[in-house]
Design a protein around this motif. Sequence first.
Motif, mmCIF file in Angstrom:
data_model
loop_
_atom_site.group_PDB
_atom_site.id
_atom_site.type_symbol
_atom_site.label_atom_id
_atom_site.label_comp_id
_atom_site.label_asym_id
_atom_site.label_seq_id
_atom_site.Cartn_x
_atom_site.Cartn_y
_atom_site.Cartn_z
ATOM 1 N N TRP A 1 18.842 39.614 -3.627
ATOM 2 C CA TRP A 1 17.599 39.962 -4.300
ATOM 3 C C TRP A 1 17.937 40.293 -5.745
ATOM 4 C CZ3 TRP A 1 18.563 41.493 0.723
ATOM 5 C CH2 TRP A 1 17.568 41.263 1.679
ATOM 6 N N LEU A 2 17.196 39.725 -6.687
ATOM 7 C CA LEU A 2 17.500 39.864 -8.101
ATOM 8 C C LEU A 2 16.430 40.668 -8.823
ATOM 9 C CD1 LEU A 2 18.478 36.121 -8.608
ATOM 10 C CD2 LEU A 2 20.044 38.031 -8.214
ATOM 11 N N ASP A 3 16.869 41.598 -9.656
ATOM 12 C CA ASP A 3 15.997 42.370 -10.561
ATOM 13 C C ASP A 3 14.819 43.009 -9.840
ATOM 14 O OD1 ASP A 3 17.716 41.663 -12.540
ATOM 15 O OD2 ASP A 3 16.355 40.312 -13.596
ATOM 16 N N LEU A 4 15.103 43.701 -8.760
ATOM 17 C CA LEU A 4 14.050 44.389 -8.019
ATOM 18 C C LEU A 4 13.535 45.604 -8.784
ATOM 19 C CD1 LEU A 4 15.495 44.477 -4.397
ATOM 20 C CD2 LEU A 4 13.366 43.367 -5.087
ATOM 21 N N GLU A 5 12.229 45.794 -8.799
ATOM 22 C CA GLU A 5 11.657 46.994 -9.389
ATOM 23 C C GLU A 5 11.904 48.214 -8.500
ATOM 24 O OE1 GLU A 5 7.560 46.313 -10.125
ATOM 25 O OE2 GLU A 5 7.906 44.803 -11.697
ATOM 26 N N LEU B 1 26.565 41.153 -11.187
ATOM 27 C CA LEU B 1 26.177 39.760 -11.408
ATOM 28 C C LEU B 1 27.389 38.833 -11.359
ATOM 29 C CD1 LEU B 1 23.364 38.476 -11.886
ATOM 30 C CD2 LEU B 1 23.409 40.959 -12.051
ATOM 31 N N GLU B 2 28.565 39.340 -11.706
ATOM 32 C CA GLU B 2 29.767 38.526 -11.616
ATOM 33 C C GLU B 2 30.033 38.129 -10.165
ATOM 34 O OE1 GLU B 2 29.580 40.533 -15.315
ATOM 35 O OE2 GLU B 2 29.538 41.388 -13.284
ATOM 36 N N ARG B 3 29.826 39.081 -9.279
ATOM 37 C CA ARG B 3 30.022 38.787 -7.853
ATOM 38 C C ARG B 3 28.991 37.773 -7.359
ATOM 39 N NH1 ARG B 3 30.116 43.333 -3.034
ATOM 40 N NH2 ARG B 3 29.492 41.931 -1.338
ATOM 41 N N VAL B 4 27.752 37.910 -7.823
ATOM 42 C CA VAL B 4 26.721 36.954 -7.420
ATOM 43 C C VAL B 4 27.088 35.554 -7.903
ATOM 44 C CG1 VAL B 4 24.278 36.365 -7.493
ATOM 45 C CG2 VAL B 4 24.973 38.765 -7.529
ATOM 46 N N ARG B 5 27.525 35.446 -9.154
ATOM 47 C CA ARG B 5 27.839 34.129 -9.702
ATOM 48 C C ARG B 5 29.069 33.503 -9.043
ATOM 49 N NH1 ARG B 5 24.192 33.725 -13.375
ATOM 50 N NH2 ARG B 5 23.605 35.559 -14.606
ATOM 51 N N ALA B 6 29.972 34.349 -8.553
ATOM 52 C CA ALA B 6 31.112 33.807 -7.823
ATOM 53 C C ALA B 6 30.660 33.141 -6.525
ATOM 54 C CB ALA B 6 32.115 34.919 -7.526
ATOM 55 N N LEU C 1 23.491 29.833 -10.219
ATOM 56 C CA LEU C 1 22.419 30.789 -10.516
ATOM 57 C C LEU C 1 22.126 30.835 -12.005
ATOM 58 C CD1 LEU C 1 20.639 33.066 -9.160
ATOM 59 C CD2 LEU C 1 22.395 34.656 -9.952
ATOM 60 N N GLY C 2 20.841 31.032 -12.346
ATOM 61 C CA GLY C 2 20.439 31.168 -13.738
ATOM 62 C C GLY C 2 20.984 32.432 -14.372
ATOM 63 N N HIS C 3 20.907 32.504 -15.706
ATOM 64 C CA HIS C 3 21.526 33.607 -16.451
ATOM 65 C C HIS C 3 20.524 34.664 -16.911
ATOM 66 C CE1 HIS C 3 25.659 32.107 -16.723
ATOM 67 N NE2 HIS C 3 25.099 30.896 -16.673
ATOM 68 N N LEU D 1 15.585 30.182 -11.355
ATOM 69 C CA LEU D 1 16.599 30.614 -10.393
ATOM 70 C C LEU D 1 17.864 29.774 -10.506
ATOM 71 C CD1 LEU D 1 14.522 31.229 -7.115
ATOM 72 C CD2 LEU D 1 15.819 32.947 -8.391
ATOM 73 N N ILE D 2 17.681 28.460 -10.593
ATOM 74 C CA ILE D 2 18.808 27.517 -10.541
ATOM 75 C C ILE D 2 18.554 26.441 -11.592
ATOM 76 C CG2 ILE D 2 20.095 25.945 -9.066
ATOM 77 C CD1 ILE D 2 18.823 27.508 -6.670
ATOM 78 N N PRO D 3 19.039 26.620 -12.811
ATOM 79 C CA PRO D 3 18.717 25.694 -13.910
ATOM 80 C C PRO D 3 18.991 24.231 -13.619
ATOM 81 C CG PRO D 3 19.724 27.686 -14.766
ATOM 82 C CD PRO D 3 19.813 27.791 -13.273
ATOM 83 N N ALA D 4 19.988 23.939 -12.774
ATOM 84 C CA ALA D 4 20.298 22.532 -12.484
ATOM 85 C C ALA D 4 19.147 21.816 -11.802
ATOM 86 C CB ALA D 4 21.556 22.449 -11.608
ATOM 87 N N LEU D 5 18.244 22.573 -11.170
ATOM 88 C CA LEU D 5 17.105 21.944 -10.496
ATOM 89 C C LEU D 5 16.046 21.457 -11.483
ATOM 90 C CD1 LEU D 5 16.593 24.291 -7.391
ATOM 91 C CD2 LEU D 5 17.726 22.053 -7.482
ATOM 92 N N ALA D 6 16.129 21.878 -12.745
ATOM 93 C CA ALA D 6 15.133 21.452 -13.738
ATOM 94 C C ALA D 6 15.116 19.938 -13.900
ATOM 95 C CB ALA D 6 15.402 22.134 -15.073
#
Length: 365
Positions: free
Chosen positions: A94-98, A119-124, A129-131, A284-289
């Motif tokens: 879950w990203l950037d939860l309020e 975020l480093e762990r998520v990107r690993a 994942l988007g930035h 979420l996933i820039p490559a999908l653009a």
Amino acid sequence: MTKIVVVGGGVIGLLSAWMLARDGVAVELIERGQTGHEASWAGGGIVSPLYPWRYDPAVTALSEWSQAFYPALAERLLVEVGVDPEVHVTGLYWLDLEDEAKALAWAQAQGLPLEAVSLERVRAAVPVLGHGFARAIHMPGVANVRNPRLGRALRAALEALPNVQVHEHQVVTGFVEHAGRIGGVRTAAGAIEGDAVVVAAGAWSGDLLAPLGVTLPVEPVKGQMILYRCAADFLGSMVLAKGRYAIPRRDGHVLVGSTLEQAGYDKTPTDEALASLRATAAELIPALASAPVIRQWAGLRPGSPEGIPFIGEVPGRKGLWLNCGHYRNGLVLAPASCRLLADLLQGRRLEIAPSPYAPKGRLVR
């Protein structure tokens, strides 16, 4: 009871019929279209509520029971009928939860392995994942089920049982009553009778009950999704942000969803939803653009107050039972809901406390 009529051939109806039939009950299941082809087919199949800490404990109780049941269910169906529902354990970020602090406190109180991660762990784990994200929490054991295959597996399992009959493309037009008790349904092809009737017709359940003077607060809520085809190792985990998610299947398909729309029974996919979902996918996933959408569809969730399903006998209508109103969590809650229904119908010891789901006091009069 020796014979039950189940109205509705989604996962809730199919699994209700399967559990009852395995207990030796004769079952006739009636579906207005094709089994497994409404909300059960259209959903994402995450085996968790999107934000479990935001739900009533009644929902999370069913969810936790079902999550533990799914692996064995999938294995049994694969062995018995050769169709794999593909329970795919990927974990969920879950990203950037309020309400991140609330989520973590809830998990600690429940003894669940939800933790804040860098975020480093998520990107690993999810290099694509988007930035544009700052925080993340993670639960490792969350799975998704390939819901169209689950529907096919359950249908095949019913076909293999001698005490089950499945009627597709039959619309229920009314109920059979004997001495004040519901004892079957009427269709254009004739009456189908039994000791009890279970309404598991999803978003259409309220319409079925209205002629009986029963007002069930279940209404259709439209949801649209899109599908990409990627490499099998493209997305390693489910990710969720701003109410939208990306779900990887084992073969590389990635689902992105979903919208929440009040549109009655209209299931027409729209250009507006396509643009919105594509924007979510790219965030979420820039490559999908730059990836083509290979499919877009819509389904109708059975919306209900607080998302708490109705499970039990309708007060004042002996023989009429409900298993409906699961809103966004039909796949998640199905095993527990159907186990509770089967136990109630047969008067057995209950594994799940029934009172939060009982129709008594919850129907509109």
